[in-house]
Design a protein around this motif. Structure first.
Motif, PDB file in Angstrom:
ATOM      1  N   LEU A 151       0.805  -1.221   0.000  1.00 26.26           N
ATOM      2  CA  LEU A 151       0.000   0.000   0.000  1.00 26.26           C
ATOM      3  C   LEU A 151       0.838   1.271   0.000  1.00 26.26           C
ATOM      4  O   LEU A 151       0.271   2.367  -0.004  1.00 26.26           O
ATOM      5  CB  LEU A 151      -0.934   0.007   1.229  1.00 26.26           C
ATOM      6  N   SER A 152       2.153   1.144   0.038  1.00 21.98           N
ATOM      7  CA  SER A 152       3.081   2.294   0.013  1.00 21.98           C
ATOM      8  C   SER A 152       2.822   3.259   1.167  1.00 21.98           C
ATOM      9  O   SER A 152       2.874   4.493   1.020  1.00 21.98           O
ATOM     10  CB  SER A 152       2.974   3.041  -1.328  1.00 21.98           C
ATOM     11  N   VAL A 153       2.550   2.706   2.342  1.00 19.73           N
ATOM     12  CA  VAL A 153       2.357   3.529   3.537  1.00 19.73           C
ATOM     13  C   VAL A 153       3.729   3.969   4.050  1.00 19.73           C
ATOM     14  O   VAL A 153       4.662   3.161   4.106  1.00 19.73           O
ATOM     15  CB  VAL A 153       1.603   2.730   4.623  1.00 19.73           C
ATOM     16  N   LEU A 184     -12.503   4.690  10.405  1.00 21.83           N
ATOM     17  CA  LEU A 184     -11.206   5.341  10.257  1.00 21.83           C
ATOM     18  C   LEU A 184     -11.327   6.827   9.967  1.00 21.83           C
ATOM     19  O   LEU A 184     -10.487   7.620  10.414  1.00 21.83           O
ATOM     20  CB  LEU A 184     -10.418   4.669   9.128  1.00 21.83           C
ATOM     21  N   CYS A 185     -12.347   7.236   9.246  1.00 23.66           N
ATOM     22  CA  CYS A 185     -12.381   8.592   8.702  1.00 23.66           C
ATOM     23  C   CYS A 185     -13.442   9.503   9.320  1.00 23.66           C
ATOM     24  O   CYS A 185     -13.429  10.702   9.067  1.00 23.66           O
ATOM     25  CB  CYS A 185     -12.605   8.540   7.187  1.00 23.66           C
ATOM     26  N   ASN A 207      -5.020  10.113   7.699  1.00 28.13           N
ATOM     27  CA  ASN A 207      -4.836  10.671   6.353  1.00 28.13           C
ATOM     28  C   ASN A 207      -4.448   9.583   5.355  1.00 28.13           C
ATOM     29  O   ASN A 207      -4.949   9.554   4.226  1.00 28.13           O
ATOM     30  CB  ASN A 207      -3.771  11.765   6.381  1.00 28.13           C
ATOM     31  N   VAL A 208      -3.553   8.699   5.790  1.00 28.63           N
ATOM     32  CA  VAL A 208      -3.145   7.616   4.888  1.00 28.63           C
ATOM     33  C   VAL A 208      -4.289   6.632   4.678  1.00 28.63           C
ATOM     34  O   VAL A 208      -4.560   6.194   3.551  1.00 28.63           O
ATOM     35  CB  VAL A 208      -1.905   6.893   5.459  1.00 28.63           C
ATOM     36  N   SER A 209      -4.990   6.270   5.753  1.00 29.70           N
ATOM     37  CA  SER A 209      -6.057   5.272   5.656  1.00 29.70           C
ATOM     38  C   SER A 209      -7.212   5.759   4.794  1.00 29.70           C
ATOM     39  O   SER A 209      -7.764   5.007   3.986  1.00 29.70           O
ATOM     40  CB  SER A 209      -6.571   4.913   7.055  1.00 29.70           C
ATOM     41  N   CYS A 210      -7.581   7.028   4.953  1.00 28.32           N
ATOM     42  CA  CYS A 210      -8.722   7.560   4.204  1.00 28.32           C
ATOM     43  C   CYS A 210      -8.417   7.742   2.726  1.00 28.32           C
ATOM     44  O   CYS A 210      -9.334   7.906   1.912  1.00 28.32           O
ATOM     45  CB  CYS A 210      -9.175   8.885   4.806  1.00 28.32           C
TER      46      CYS A 210
END
Length: 355
Positions: A151-153, A184-185, A207-210
């Motif tokens: 996921l390139s987190v 999450l958001c 921010n990353v999850s959303c």
């Protein structure tokens, strides 16, 4: 002509119309002479729900067989004991007939009551039932790799998540896959599951999850659950809940010993031939065929005159109706009469001695 006269003519011609349909069926469908004819028996509701349903669904065409059926055996009311569902029920019955299984089930229920009592005495103010996420993952976990490579987190976000505290006994339970994004958001529901060291780490994680897609979030949840080590979770409960570790360990060993035989039986049932056969059923693509395989143990034969068990598919029903209507139009006229012929033909097969 008055209404009464029209009604009289209709009442006189209607029986003749049905008679002409039967004459047309008899002239277009020649009787097949056989030395003997065995019809599958149809169980009454008093024989049980399953035999009754199998008698209706699997004998919908009322086939004429030239050999005795299994249901003609004294004391046997069913012809479909080789079906998938019958085999599953027989295997399940053999497991439930084992007294040791029932006793282990009762012991496991008692263990669950003890765990409920123990956990209810936990002091939320002390342990708060939270553990570090990293401490409950498997030694060779792939969750962090999935985040960074799949996921390139950013690595710092992954590190903050691995060091975050996870609620072990959240009252909301494991979120549904379709509810992950809203947790999450939106709002503060995330705090019911994960507690970060700082607000900045929490915002970076959100921010990353959303920014991820719905399927990516569902896949990430599945990877996380696959990497959780149940033994580590159980070992963390005493310290997280501020419980007596000696008593908790003894109860944990007892619960494992009581649950092991039940797990073995469940695995054996799942790996049995009948339970594995259900994996080949596809009720979305072939509902009628799957129902036949499940209840009757055979695939339906879509040739009406030689059909052995079950329904035709909707497409094949439409094709058969179209073909029969075209073939009988020269004899009986419009398509509606062709449909009536098929209905009369069905009645002729069910009651061959009446015509």
């Amino acid at each position: 002509m008055s209404v009464l006269q029209v009604r009289l003519v209709v009442e006189l011609l209607w029986p003749l119309f049905l008679f002409f349909i039967l004459v047309g069926v008899r002239s277009t469908t020649k009787p097949i002479h056989k030395g003997q004819c065995h019809y599958p028996n149809k169980a009454m509701p008093s024989a049980g729900v399953l035999p009754w349903l199998q008698g209706i669904i699997c004998n919908i065409d009322n086939p004429c067989l030239d050999h005795p059926t299994p249901g003609e055996t004294p004391g046997q009311v069913n012809n479909f004991n080789n079906s998938i569902i019958a085999g599953m029920l027989i295997e399940l019955q053999s497991v439930l007939a084992d007294r040791s299984v029932l006793s282990k089930t009762q012991l496991l229920a008692d263990d669950v009551d003890q765990w409920t009592s123990v956990l209810s005495k936990a002091e939320p103010g002390k342990g708060n039932l939270t553990v570090i996420l990293r401490s409950i993952l498997q030694d060779n976990e792939t969750f962090s790799t999935h985040l960074t490579e799949g996921l390139s987190v950013p690595p710092d976000v992954v590190q903050s998540l691995m060091d975050a505290k996870i609620q072990l006994l959240s009252t909301t339970g494991i979120p549904r896959p379709d509810n992950v994004r809203s947790i999450l958001c939106k709002g503060t529901d995330l705090d019911d599951y994960v507690q970060f060291s700082s607000q900045a780490q929490r915002e970076a994680f959100q921010n990353v999850s959303c920014s991820l897609g719905e399927q990516q979030l569902i896949k990430t949840q599945q990877v996380l659950l696959q990497n959780v080590d149940v033994r580590k979770v159980l070992s963390e409960i005493p310290s997280a809940a501020d419980l007596n570790p000696v008593d908790t360990e003894a109860l944990m060993r007892k619960t494992s010993a009581d649950a092991l035989p039940l797990i073995e039986n469940a695995v054996r049932l799942r790996n049995s031939m009948n339970f594995k056969a259900t994996e080949s059923l596809d009720f979305r693509e072939d509902m009628f065929g799957s129902v036949n395989m499940l209840l009757c143990g055979k695939q339906p034969n879509y040739n009406f005159t030689k059909m052995t068990f079950g329904f035709p598919s909707p497409t094949q029903m439409a094709n058969n109706m179209s073909t029969s209507s075209m073939g009988n139009s020269s004899v009986l006229g419009p398509t509606v009469i062709g449909i009536s012929v098929k209905m009369a033909e069905f009645a002729y097969k069910w009651f061959p001695g009446q015509f």
